[in-house]
Every structure is written in structure tokens, then in C-alpha cells.
Design a protein around this motif. Sequence first.
Motif, short mmCIF file in Angstrom:
data_model
loop_
_atom_site.label_atom_id
_atom_site.label_comp_id
_atom_site.label_asym_id
_atom_site.label_seq_id
_atom_site.Cartn_x
_atom_site.Cartn_y
_atom_site.Cartn_z
N GLY A 98 0.80 -1.21 0.00
CA GLY A 98 0.00 0.00 0.00
C GLY A 98 0.83 1.26 0.00
N TYR A 99 2.18 1.09 0.06
CA TYR A 99 3.02 2.29 0.15
C TYR A 99 2.91 3.14 -1.09
N GLU A 100 2.87 2.51 -2.28
CA GLU A 100 2.86 3.28 -3.52
C GLU A 100 1.58 4.10 -3.65
N GLU A 101 0.48 3.60 -3.10
CA GLU A 101 -0.78 4.31 -3.23
C GLU A 101 -0.74 5.63 -2.46
N GLU A 102 0.12 5.72 -1.43
CA GLU A 102 0.20 6.93 -0.63
C GLU A 102 1.12 7.98 -1.28
N VAL A 103 1.89 7.57 -2.28
CA VAL A 103 2.84 8.45 -2.93
C VAL A 103 2.31 8.84 -4.31
N LEU A 104 2.25 10.16 -4.57
CA LEU A 104 1.70 10.62 -5.85
C LEU A 104 2.67 10.40 -7.00
N ASP A 105 3.95 10.52 -6.73
CA ASP A 105 4.92 10.40 -7.81
C ASP A 105 6.11 9.58 -7.30
N GLN A 106 6.11 8.28 -7.62
CA GLN A 106 7.18 7.40 -7.13
C GLN A 106 8.39 7.50 -8.05
N VAL A 138 4.81 14.35 -1.23
CA VAL A 138 4.33 14.38 -2.60
C VAL A 138 5.12 13.41 -3.48
N THR A 139 6.42 13.43 -3.33
CA THR A 139 7.27 12.60 -4.17
C THR A 139 7.99 11.56 -3.32
N GLY A 140 7.98 10.33 -3.81
CA GLY A 140 8.68 9.25 -3.11
C GLY A 140 10.02 8.95 -3.77
N PHE A 141 10.98 8.55 -2.98
CA PHE A 141 12.32 8.23 -3.48
C PHE A 141 12.78 6.87 -2.92
N ILE A 142 13.72 6.30 -3.63
CA ILE A 142 14.32 5.04 -3.20
C ILE A 142 15.84 5.20 -3.22
N SER A 143 16.47 4.97 -2.10
CA SER A 143 17.92 4.97 -2.02
C SER A 143 18.41 3.57 -1.70
N THR A 144 19.40 3.13 -2.43
CA THR A 144 19.98 1.80 -2.20
C THR A 144 21.08 1.93 -1.15
N ALA A 145 20.82 1.35 0.02
CA ALA A 145 21.79 1.42 1.10
C ALA A 145 22.88 0.36 0.96
N PHE A 146 22.53 -0.77 0.34
CA PHE A 146 23.52 -1.84 0.16
C PHE A 146 23.14 -2.64 -1.09
N ASN A 147 24.13 -2.93 -1.92
CA ASN A 147 23.92 -3.75 -3.11
C ASN A 147 25.25 -4.39 -3.48
N SER A 148 25.52 -5.53 -2.82
CA SER A 148 26.80 -6.20 -3.04
C SER A 148 26.65 -7.69 -2.76
N THR A 149 27.72 -8.42 -2.96
CA THR A 149 27.71 -9.87 -2.79
C THR A 149 28.01 -10.23 -1.34
N ILE A 150 27.22 -11.13 -0.82
CA ILE A 150 27.44 -11.66 0.53
C ILE A 150 27.39 -13.19 0.45
N ALA A 151 27.61 -13.84 1.55
CA ALA A 151 27.58 -15.31 1.58
C ALA A 151 26.62 -15.78 2.65
N ILE A 152 25.73 -16.68 2.27
CA ILE A 152 24.86 -17.35 3.23
C ILE A 152 25.55 -18.66 3.59
#
Length: 270
Positions: free
Chosen positions: A39-47, A157-171
Motif C-alpha cells: 500500500g506504500y505506492e498508493e500513498e505516494v503521488l509520484d514514485q 508528494v514525491t517518493g524516493f528510493i535509495s539503495t543502502a547496500f547492493n553487493s555480494t554476501i555469503a549465506i
Amino acid sequence: GINAEYMGAQMDDYDDGDIDDDEDEEHVDGQDADVDEGGYEEEVLDQDSTAAEGVSTVAIFPSHPDGRFPAGDVIETLIGFENNNEGSFHVEFIRGALTYPGEYTQFAQNFTGTLHNTTIAPDQESCLLYRFAADINTDPREYGLLIEVFYTDDGNVTGFISTAFNSTIAITEPDLGFDIQTSLASLSIFGIFGLLGFGLYKFLLRKKKFARSNRTTNAPVTQKRTRSPGVPGEVDLDYVSKEHLALAGNASQRRKKGSSPSRRASGGWK
């Protein structure tokens, strides 16, 4: 970027237990974590799929700095959010996911998302706590880890997305509290003590048998002359004094002399 000194201070606070969950934090199941479905996108007018100008984010893992996460373990992540913009931003949502290495658009597993209600004023920094856990049945291997922060501008009014982490890890394999090397070492120690105890038992048992055998061999042999019951005339000479034996011997010699053939033939003594 994020001030290194600020994140270092946050690490210290984390180690001291001074970083707690946000009062308005709420966890959302991973199946609902996708922005397109929730439902988050519905609350943001411009994603917007990009970060806002002047915003920097970073993620660190205090308890797993080597990037190796046991399957099933809850991993705590400190997310630094720096706002160098002229306006405030309102952080609403953080989510994470595993992706296949080299195919960052192919999701292997969505993690539980967290709803936040935090406002970061201009020229301010904030540290947000995010927890996630890979399924305990996740195959141990390398994956891509993606952690994203969703926020809106001051007017919502405007929603944003910031990538805090995007790398290789090991499970890695689940941490079941069982250390194979420690267990083997413990078994070896118990085995050594067991062998020593058994050897000591055998030694003492053999020594006891040897002592018993010596006592039997060295014991004095005594013979006792006893009177046989029911045999007439048999006397136990051990109980007869030497004087009586001497007298008995003299009497026996006189009897032998008195019964000689020459004396019987002549009719006795004259």
C-alpha cells in the motif's frame, strides 16, 4: 557521503546497546514488501526510482562485518541516512532481498520489510536499524544482497528510493551451536582419559592378583598328628611327655628280653 565518524559513533552506540528500535517501527511480511504490491505506492503521488538529491545512505553489519550470514540468524543492519538537501525527508519503509549473483533483477528471497516513521531534517544524519533473516533452508552460497530505503519529501508528494547496500554476501550453514572441531577435540580428550583409566584399572587388577599369589606360595605348611577316630590303640604322641616316652621305651625293651626262647625252654628263671 555518510560521515565516517558519525557511523563509527553509531557503531559504538550499537555495541553499548544504545540503539533501539524506532517507536513507530512496524514489520511487514516479505511477501508484501514489494512496493508495487504493497500500500506504500498508493500513498505516494509520484514514485521515483532514484535517490533524492543530497541524500546518501549506507548499510553496515556490526555483528557480521565479514559479510557471512548464517541461514536462519537474525542479522541486524545499521543504515545511515544523511540529508544534505534544503528540505526534510520522511523515511517510511526499508526492505531487503537476496538476488542471484550477476542477475540482480532475479530475486531469490524477499526479506521482511520494516515500516518507519522517521523525519530527517536538512543537514542532519540519522541511523536506522533494520533486521532480516535468510530462511534456514537457504542453500549456502554467495548471493547478492539488496537493501533499499523508501522515503518521501517534506510535503509527502514525491517518493524516493535509495539503495543502502547492493553487493555480494555469503549465506552459510545454520549456526546450530555445534562446533565440529571443538566437539572432536572434546571426544579425543575423553578418549584419552578413558584409555588411561582402563590401563590403570588393569594394572591395579594385575597387581592384586600377583600379591594374592605370593601370599599363597609363601604360606607355611604345618602338619599335625592327630588321633584317628575309631582306630584302637592309636595315640597322638604329640601330647605325651618325653619322660613317659622314655619309660615306655625301657619297658618295651624289658618285655623283649623276658620273652626270649631260651628262657621259655628252661622253664623260666631259677
